[in-house]
Design a protein around this motif. Structure first.
Motif, PDB file in Angstrom:
ATOM      1  N   TRP A   1       0.833  -1.199   0.000  1.00  0.00           N
ATOM      2  CA  TRP A   1       0.000   0.000   0.000  1.00  0.00           C
ATOM      3  C   TRP A   1       0.869   1.250   0.000  1.00  0.00           C
ATOM      4  O   TRP A   1       0.505   2.273  -0.584  1.00  0.00           O
TER       5      TRP A   1
ATOM      6  N   MET B   1      -1.977   6.029  -1.389  1.00  0.00           N
ATOM      7  CA  MET B   1      -2.516   4.738  -0.965  1.00  0.00           C
ATOM      8  C   MET B   1      -3.967   4.584  -1.401  1.00  0.00           C
ATOM      9  O   MET B   1      -4.355   3.544  -1.961  1.00  0.00           O
TER      10      MET B   1
ATOM     11  N   LEU C   1      -5.555   1.749  -3.878  1.00  0.00           N
ATOM     12  CA  LEU C   1      -6.609   0.841  -3.430  1.00  0.00           C
ATOM     13  C   LEU C   1      -7.895   1.057  -4.226  1.00  0.00           C
ATOM     14  O   LEU C   1      -8.612   0.094  -4.543  1.00  0.00           O
TER      15      LEU C   1
END
Length: 304
Positions: free
Chosen positions: A132, A179, A183
């Motif tokens: 991440w 991040m 995602l």
């Protein structure tokens, strides 16, 4: 005539402590000599106030036995972390370059699987939580186009935003938007029915930076190639338009293997944060930006 707050000596010209507000004679004028309540605010890990020669000095300087004081980072003007204050953009740029070198070392010595495990956020292994973060600072190996584009935007635009919101907030903003963009791209891949998708690159955070500047000063001139003045809103939403088209045309893959969804997510986060701080900060009216656009697009699976 005043009296020293410690010894009671009458003094014609007393020393007034700006930290605690007391009046002191020459013997007790130093903060450590009158047990100044403001010593805790000085963050003096190097023991400037506590010389160590006088055991009667209240031991609240850098030689404190308090474990918390010993473990707290030295962020004072002379501290190690103090050098990064105002320079987080350049620190992150340096990290990106170091990681870029490490990517090649890992890929060459240990193969592609090791490279993906360490540096690529994938839908196959989203539980690899280290990716991440590492994916934000990683870029497509064996090509300089990807890292050059993101790096030059970070070099020119990053410090501008950092000066407006502060280094700590900038660091948090950069990592979090990167991040969340990664995602989000993985989630978009699930929705589009992609069996396996992977992302790496800082473009989500880069678009967040541009989004912030677009809100703070949409008319700010960006000198492309150091010559052509373009308002930043045009540059930002130009990228946004390309990314929207890329998402809609994902099945045809007409724009190459680029994480367009991550671009859009990063931009939206930046626009939202810019709106939040709009009334609190100011932005410059122009900035030079050379050879900027190419690095955010181009071929390369999962780049953003």
């Amino acid at each position: 005539m005043a009296k020293c707050d410690v010894c009671g000596t009458s003094v014609d010209l007393p020393y007034n402590c700006r930290r605690c507000g007391g009046s002191y004679c020459s013997e007790h004028r130093l903060p450590e000599n009158h047990n100044c309540t403001g010593l805790n605010e000085w963050n003096d890990p190097d023991g400037v106030f506590d010389s160590g020669f006088d055991d009667s000095v209240d031991n609240r300087g850098g030689r404190s036995s308090d474990l918390r004081d010993r473990l707290s980072p030295n962020t004072g003007p002379g501290g190690v972390l103090g050098y990064f204050r105002g320079n987080v953009s350049y620190l992150f740029l340096a990290i990106i370059l170091v990681v870029f070198v490490l990517e090649h070392v890992v890929a060459i010595l240990f193969g592609g699987e090791a490279f993906r495990t360490l540096f690529v956020l994938t839908s196959a292994n989203p539980e690899y939580v280290w990716t991440w973060v590492t994916s934000v600072f990683s870029h497509q190996p064996f090509t300089f186009v990807h890292i050059f584009g993101n790096g030059i935007v970070l070099f020119f635009f990053g410090p501008v935003v950092e000066r407006q919101i502060g280094s700590k907030r900038f660091a948090l903003l950069f990592v979090l938007t990167g991040m969340l963009a990664g995602l989000g791209q993985i989630g978009l891949g699930f929705l589009l029915g992609e069996p396996v998708s992977g992302v790496l690159g800082a473009s989500g955070a880069i678009l967040a930076i541009m989004g912030i500047l677009t809100v703070l000063n949409p008319g700010m001139k960006v000198y492309l190639y150091f010559v052509l003045p373009v308002p930043i809103w045009l540059l930002t939403f130009g990228y946004a338009g390309i990314s929207v088209f890329g998402v809609l045309a994902a099945d045809q893959n007409v724009l190459g293997n680029v994480a367009h969804g991550a671009h859009l997510i990063g931009l939206l986060l930046g626009l939202a944060y810019g709106q939040r701080v709009k009334e609190k900060v100011r932005s410059p009216s122009d900035i030079q930006f050379g050879r900027g656009g190419g690095g955010m697009g181009g071929p390369g699976r999962g780049r953003f």
